[in-house]
Design an enzyme around this catalytic site. Structure first.
Site, mmCIF file in Angstrom:
data_model
loop_
_atom_site.group_PDB
_atom_site.id
_atom_site.type_symbol
_atom_site.label_atom_id
_atom_site.label_comp_id
_atom_site.label_asym_id
_atom_site.label_seq_id
_atom_site.Cartn_x
_atom_site.Cartn_y
_atom_site.Cartn_z
ATOM 1 N N TYR A 195 -28.246 13.097 -12.387
ATOM 2 C CA TYR A 195 -29.484 13.261 -11.633
ATOM 3 C C TYR A 195 -30.022 11.955 -11.045
ATOM 4 C CZ TYR A 195 -30.652 18.160 -12.396
ATOM 5 O OH TYR A 195 -30.673 19.526 -12.346
ATOM 6 N N GLY A 196 -29.683 10.827 -11.654
ATOM 7 C CA GLY A 196 -30.192 9.566 -11.125
ATOM 8 C C GLY A 196 -29.821 9.350 -9.674
ATOM 9 N N ASP A 197 -28.659 9.823 -9.272
ATOM 10 C CA ASP A 197 -28.201 9.597 -7.899
ATOM 11 C C ASP A 197 -28.996 10.383 -6.868
ATOM 12 O OD1 ASP A 197 -25.614 7.829 -7.747
ATOM 13 O OD2 ASP A 197 -25.440 8.994 -9.580
ATOM 14 N N PRO A 198 -29.039 11.719 -6.933
ATOM 15 C CA PRO A 198 -29.792 12.421 -5.894
ATOM 16 C C PRO A 198 -31.279 12.117 -5.924
ATOM 17 C CG PRO A 198 -29.121 13.949 -7.621
ATOM 18 C CD PRO A 198 -28.404 12.661 -7.878
ATOM 19 N N GLY A 201 -31.623 8.849 -4.271
ATOM 20 C CA GLY A 201 -31.456 8.975 -2.832
ATOM 21 C C GLY A 201 -32.691 9.527 -2.148
#
Length: 431
Positions: A195-198, A201
């Site tokens: 979840y850290g990525d989306p 972003g």
């Protein structure tokens, strides 16, 4: 409808260009974004910007391409297998793509020249990388005071976490999210995705929009850090508040401390499930009616939340016996008809043919020279009376000449010299 749905080509080289290039009818038309990001967080953020009409120039290096190009199994039957990652195409569609060797002085000059002509520069490097390349914000701001720079580190540019490498799974652990996930008495569990990525972003895209609005008032650009860990901690705000009040949230699996029954239940087809929640005492008899179980509705111990929570195991068995005889969509429709929150748990196969997504034209087919027809998601934002077209993600260095000539104004001789010296390339190093 206005705009075009088909990609256009550059007259100089007959190279395919993004479908949104040159548009004037989208909210971010005229905004140029220099995209130095890779993998997921950054490309997902700049995808939101290109969907709103920004011109996004994705920068890779011949010796350091976006890692996503090789995260899926490449098609080695074609000449350019590094261009066949569908993962890469999903997050980088409609972008211009250049490959520049920033280890060479001429490569760094290209980036500096692009920064002078850009509105936004966004990266998700570890803090300090751009400074060591001579591309830090202080220098860029001197050259272009209106430039907005947005950094998406995994953690922060501040000590003690400044030097830590950041990837989605470990950021999730550090944010507190994993600690809340899992079953009672069991260990913490990571979620199915990083979840850290989306989240990072989306936070980065929001930072860009906010900084653009600020620049409208001040006329000056700014530097914004949107650390992925800090953004993801917003998911656990209730747990932090509970701790401050002297309580603590526990791992509950698919259950809730506030509603009962709540869970995910098996359905008739293999590995299919439905999620449902009885949100209050008034919904309990409705559920019993759907199940055809007047005996459960007549049980006084089940009329209250406390009683249903105490009997949750038994209720799960009763509900599961009923759901196993029906499809997940049948169960969801029956529950929703009675006002109970319920939904089929959809996997990739169901999503690919989902009636709502089909009606919304959420997926669209795009032709690729090596992959043939592939399905990509349509733009996130849907603006009234405006149709946004789709083009596949750029092949490595696909738009080198377009960017050097049309954006930077380099002449043909200079472009040829940069190509001959390997400063710009269309193939990875040693390929």
């Amino acid at each position: 409808m206005t705009g075009t749905t088909d990609p256009v080509t550059s007259a100089a080289d007959e190279v395919e260009l993004p479908a949104t290039l040159g548009r004037t009818d989208l909210p971010l038309s005229g905004v140029r974004v220099l995209d130095l990001t890779m993998v997921w967080a950054g490309p997902f953020g700049t995808k939101q910007l290109v969907d709103a009409g920004a011109q996004v120039i994705k920068v890779e290096g011949p010796g350091r391409t976006d890692l996503v190009r090789s995260l899926t199994i490449p098609d080695d039957t074609v000449d350019r297998p590094w261009d066949t990652s569908r993962y890469f195409h999903e997050y980088n569609r409609n972008k211009l793509g250049i490959a520049v060797d920033v280890r060479q002085e001429a490569g760094r000059k290209i980036l500096l020249d692009l920064a002078v002509r850009s509105d936004v520069l966004i990266d998700n490097f570890r803090p300090g990388v751009l400074d060591r390349l001579g591309l830090g914000f202080a220098r860029l701001h001197e050259l272009n005071p209106r430039l907005i720079a947005v950094s998406l580190p995994g953690y922060s540019g501040f000590e003690p976490e400044r030097a830590l490498p950041g990837y989605g799974p470990n950021i999730e652990q550090m944010s507190g999210l994993a600690h809340l996930q899992g079953y009672p008495g069991g260990p913490p569990q990571k979620s199915g995705i990083s979840y850290g990525d989306p989240v990072g972003g989306l936070g980065g895209a929001a930072a860009v929009l906010t900084a653009l609005f600020q620049r409208e008032r001040t006329g000056v650009g700014t530097f914004v850090e949107a650390g992925q860990r800090n953004l993801l901690m917003g998911f656990v705000g209730d747990a932090i508040v509970a701790h401050q009040l002297g309580a603590s949230l526990t791992r509950n699996g698919n259950r809730s401390p506030s509603f009962a029954p709540q869970g995910v239940y098996p359905c008739a087809d293999p590995d299919t499930w439905v999620a449902l929640t009885v949100a209050g005492d008034e919904q309990w008899p409705v559920l019993c009616d759907v199940l055809g179980r007047s005996d459960l509705a007549a049980d006084p111990e089940l009329a209250t939340l406390a009683g249903r929570r105490a009997a949750h195991d038994r209720l799960d068995t009763e509900i599961g016996t009923w759901t196993r005889q029906r499809t997940n969509r049948e169960v969801a429709q029956a529950m929703q008809a009675g006002g109970i929150a319920a939904s089929a748990v959809l996997g990739p196969r169901e999503l690919a043919d989902d009636p709502h997504l089909t009606a919304r034209e959420f997926f669209r087919e795009v032709r690729h020279p090596d992959l043939g027809t592939m399905r990509l998601t349509t733009p996130t934002w849907r603006f009234d009376e405006v149709e946004v077209g789709l083009a596949h993600a750029p092949s490595l260095g696909q738009h080198n000449r377009y960017v050097l000539r049309e954006v930077l104004g380099y002449d043909d001789e200079t472009v040829a010299e940069l190509e001959a010296a390997g400063v710009v390339a269309t193939r990875p190093a040693n390929r």
